[in-house]
Design a protein around this motif. Sequence first.
Motif, PDB file in Angstrom:
ATOM      1  N   TYR A   1      21.664  37.610  32.367  1.00 26.99           N
ATOM      2  CA  TYR A   1      22.207  35.993  32.190  1.00 26.99           C
ATOM      3  C   TYR A   1      22.462  34.468  32.176  1.00 26.99           C
ATOM      4  O   TYR A   1      23.254  33.866  31.408  1.00 26.99           O
ATOM      5  CB  TYR A   1      23.149  36.110  33.424  1.00 26.99           C
ATOM      6  CG  TYR A   1      24.227  37.327  34.206  1.00 26.99           C
ATOM      7  CD1 TYR A   1      24.144  39.015  33.183  1.00 26.99           C
ATOM      8  CD2 TYR A   1      24.161  38.115  36.070  1.00 26.99           C
ATOM      9  CE1 TYR A   1      24.205  39.828  33.620  1.00 26.99           C
ATOM     10  CE2 TYR A   1      25.016  39.174  36.260  1.00 26.99           C
ATOM     11  CZ  TYR A   1      24.818  39.924  34.973  1.00 26.99           C
ATOM     12  OH  TYR A   1      25.851  41.283  35.111  1.00 26.99           O
TER      13      TYR A   1
ATOM     14  N   ASP B   1      23.216  42.750  40.748  1.00 22.33           N
ATOM     15  CA  ASP B   1      24.255  42.615  40.312  1.00 22.33           C
ATOM     16  C   ASP B   1      24.839  43.670  39.956  1.00 22.33           C
ATOM     17  O   ASP B   1      24.745  44.788  39.206  1.00 22.33           O
ATOM     18  CB  ASP B   1      24.540  41.624  39.522  1.00 22.33           C
ATOM     19  CG  ASP B   1      26.163  41.566  39.046  1.00 22.33           C
ATOM     20  OD1 ASP B   1      26.598  40.913  39.974  1.00 22.33           O
ATOM     21  OD2 ASP B   1      26.332  41.341  37.098  1.00 22.33           O
ATOM     22  N   HIS B   2      26.250  43.656  40.694  1.00 22.64           N
ATOM     23  CA  HIS B   2      27.464  45.069  40.034  1.00 22.64           C
ATOM     24  C   HIS B   2      27.806  44.238  39.437  1.00 22.64           C
ATOM     25  O   HIS B   2      28.968  43.261  39.827  1.00 22.64           O
ATOM     26  CB  HIS B   2      27.898  45.715  41.539  1.00 22.64           C
ATOM     27  CG  HIS B   2      27.181  46.223  42.764  1.00 22.64           C
ATOM     28  ND1 HIS B   2      27.522  45.881  43.567  1.00 22.64           N
ATOM     29  CD2 HIS B   2      27.174  47.951  42.295  1.00 22.64           C
ATOM     30  CE1 HIS B   2      26.552  46.637  44.806  1.00 22.64           C
ATOM     31  NE2 HIS B   2      26.387  48.206  44.071  1.00 22.64           N
ATOM     32  N   VAL B   3      27.792  44.961  37.964  1.00 24.18           N
ATOM     33  CA  VAL B   3      28.324  44.334  36.919  1.00 24.18           C
ATOM     34  C   VAL B   3      29.832  44.620  36.821  1.00 24.18           C
ATOM     35  O   VAL B   3      30.436  43.587  36.584  1.00 24.18           O
ATOM     36  CB  VAL B   3      27.799  45.068  35.057  1.00 24.18           C
ATOM     37  CG1 VAL B   3      28.950  44.882  33.888  1.00 24.18           C
ATOM     38  CG2 VAL B   3      26.233  44.825  35.348  1.00 24.18           C
TER      39      VAL B   3
ATOM     40  N   SER C   1      25.351  51.324  32.901  1.00 27.98           N
ATOM     41  CA  SER C   1      25.194  49.842  33.437  1.00 27.98           C
ATOM     42  C   SER C   1      25.704  49.254  34.072  1.00 27.98           C
ATOM     43  O   SER C   1      26.275  47.533  33.856  1.00 27.98           O
ATOM     44  CB  SER C   1      25.324  49.542  31.668  1.00 27.98           C
ATOM     45  OG  SER C   1      24.848  50.801  30.121  1.00 27.98           O
ATOM     46  N   GLN C   2      25.373  49.677  35.512  1.00 24.59           N
ATOM     47  CA  GLN C   2      26.094  48.785  36.527  1.00 24.59           C
ATOM     48  C   GLN C   2      25.515  48.079  37.575  1.00 24.59           C
ATOM     49  O   GLN C   2      26.357  47.369  38.081  1.00 24.59           O
ATOM     50  CB  GLN C   2      26.875  49.892  37.444  1.00 24.59           C
ATOM     51  CG  GLN C   2      27.506  49.746  38.657  1.00 24.59           C
ATOM     52  CD  GLN C   2      28.486  48.424  38.640  1.00 24.59           C
ATOM     53  OE1 GLN C   2      28.722  47.808  37.502  1.00 24.59           O
ATOM     54  NE2 GLN C   2      29.352  48.761  40.122  1.00 24.59           N
TER      55      GLN C   2
ATOM     56  N   ASN D   1      24.483  35.304  39.685  1.00 28.24           N
ATOM     57  CA  ASN D   1      24.820  36.418  40.539  1.00 28.24           C
ATOM     58  C   ASN D   1      26.013  35.725  41.453  1.00 28.24           C
ATOM     59  O   ASN D   1      27.612  36.016  41.469  1.00 28.24           O
ATOM     60  CB  ASN D   1      24.279  37.596  41.812  1.00 28.24           C
ATOM     61  CG  ASN D   1      24.681  38.221  42.269  1.00 28.24           C
ATOM     62  OD1 ASN D   1      25.726  39.165  41.615  1.00 28.24           O
ATOM     63  ND2 ASN D   1      24.501  38.471  43.074  1.00 28.24           N
TER      64      ASN D   1
ATOM     65  N   LYS E   1      28.681  34.064  39.583  1.00 25.81           N
ATOM     66  CA  LYS E   1      30.309  35.108  38.976  1.00 25.81           C
ATOM     67  C   LYS E   1      30.508  35.557  40.494  1.00 25.81           C
ATOM     68  O   LYS E   1      31.990  35.406  40.413  1.00 25.81           O
ATOM     69  CB  LYS E   1      29.348  36.196  38.819  1.00 25.81           C
ATOM     70  CG  LYS E   1      30.186  37.285  38.894  1.00 25.81           C
ATOM     71  CD  LYS E   1      28.806  38.456  37.745  1.00 25.81           C
ATOM     72  CE  LYS E   1      29.758  40.166  37.893  1.00 25.81           C
ATOM     73  NZ  LYS E   1      28.985  40.470  37.577  1.00 25.81           N
TER      74      LYS E   1
ATOM     75  N   TYR F   1      27.206  42.357  27.799  1.00 22.12           N
ATOM     76  CA  TYR F   1      27.777  42.149  29.167  1.00 22.12           C
ATOM     77  C   TYR F   1      29.276  43.283  28.941  1.00 22.12           C
ATOM     78  O   TYR F   1      29.990  43.644  29.714  1.00 22.12           O
ATOM     79  CB  TYR F   1      28.154  40.234  29.870  1.00 22.12           C
ATOM     80  CG  TYR F   1      28.321  40.479  31.058  1.00 22.12           C
ATOM     81  CD1 TYR F   1      27.509  40.917  31.714  1.00 22.12           C
ATOM     82  CD2 TYR F   1      29.937  40.574  31.027  1.00 22.12           C
ATOM     83  CE1 TYR F   1      28.296  41.045  33.453  1.00 22.12           C
ATOM     84  CE2 TYR F   1      30.760  39.956  32.604  1.00 22.12           C
ATOM     85  CZ  TYR F   1      30.270  40.526  33.513  1.00 22.12           C
ATOM     86  OH  TYR F   1      30.161  39.719  34.708  1.00 22.12           O
TER      87      TYR F   1
ATOM     88  N   ALA G   1      29.203  46.560  28.795  1.00 23.77           N
ATOM     89  CA  ALA G   1      28.749  47.489  29.794  1.00 23.77           C
ATOM     90  C   ALA G   1      30.105  47.701  30.747  1.00 23.77           C
ATOM     91  O   ALA G   1      30.404  48.513  31.667  1.00 23.77           O
ATOM     92  CB  ALA G   1      27.416  47.169  30.511  1.00 23.77           C
ATOM     93  N   TRP G   2      30.642  46.396  30.767  1.00 24.22           N
ATOM     94  CA  TRP G   2      32.181  45.871  31.798  1.00 24.22           C
ATOM     95  C   TRP G   2      33.085  46.861  31.795  1.00 24.22           C
ATOM     96  O   TRP G   2      33.752  47.680  32.509  1.00 24.22           O
ATOM     97  CB  TRP G   2      32.069  45.045  31.839  1.00 24.22           C
ATOM     98  CG  TRP G   2      33.790  44.205  32.694  1.00 24.22           C
ATOM     99  CD1 TRP G   2      34.341  44.999  32.583  1.00 24.22           C
ATOM    100  CD2 TRP G   2      33.995  43.525  33.353  1.00 24.22           C
ATOM    101  NE1 TRP G   2      35.254  44.655  33.597  1.00 24.22           N
ATOM    102  CE2 TRP G   2      34.883  43.915  34.178  1.00 24.22           C
ATOM    103  CE3 TRP G   2      32.466  43.388  33.947  1.00 24.22           C
ATOM    104  CZ2 TRP G   2      35.475  43.266  35.668  1.00 24.22           C
ATOM    105  CZ3 TRP G   2      33.366  42.186  35.782  1.00 24.22           C
ATOM    106  CH2 TRP G   2      34.590  41.742  36.338  1.00 24.22           C
TER     107      TRP G   2
END
Length: 239
Positions: free
Chosen positions: A130, A144-146, A175-176, A185, A188, A207, A210-211
């Motif tokens: 990040y 981190d939980h994406v 990818s979580q 983190n 965010k 990112y 993944a999200w």
Amino acid sequence: MLTKDWWRRAATTTALIATAVLPASSSTAIADPAPHPAPAAHTRPVGTAVDAGPLKLPEPPPVGVVRTELAGLHVAPPHSMNGYSRAKFPHWIKQHGECDTREVVLARDGEDVKQDEKCRAISGTWFSEYDAKVLTQAKQLDIDHVVPLANAWRSGADQWTTPERRTFANDLVHSQLIAVSAPSNRQKGDKSPDKWAPPRHAYWCTYARAWTDVKHVYHLNVTEPEKVKLREMLDTCEL
């Protein structure tokens, strides 16, 4: 609530995760046998035992696939936060032996990670995707939980069962989960991409992929501003 078909697929993925995280010589089951998410398309290869080397951070699908996933996401206003609690997303569960999800991710995402008899990372080097920080102590990192737990709640997870939320909170297949610097983190928080994106623009493509893929896999909603920002971030991907 997720579909019955989701649960059938999840049962298959549970077996795959057990194969991936248990040493090849062990017959010990995961301590908390929650069903794990699927579909299995675009997941990392499985079958590598922990003692054979660390697993890799799952790569999200290619940008073309993700654009199709994004187009199919349901756009809706955020659900109420009434009743929300992180305790409704049980984490971190034991994955094997003394190793919980956090320690598995720390070992997976770092270089030369050494663990003690309790599976705690005692040394290693981590690169925070990040913000490009290089870290040498596990206490400097958050997992981190994406897609943050609170965002998932507002996006439809408020209708899930606790086992379904436990699956989401400990997902090692998609990818979580990612080890990043604690400051990034916490900056965010539970913000969606239209309100926070990684300061390191080079990571925007990954990112956003993944999200979007996580929201697709779990049939979670997006807001219109969130969808617009994800399109912008996907535009940074090389074709």
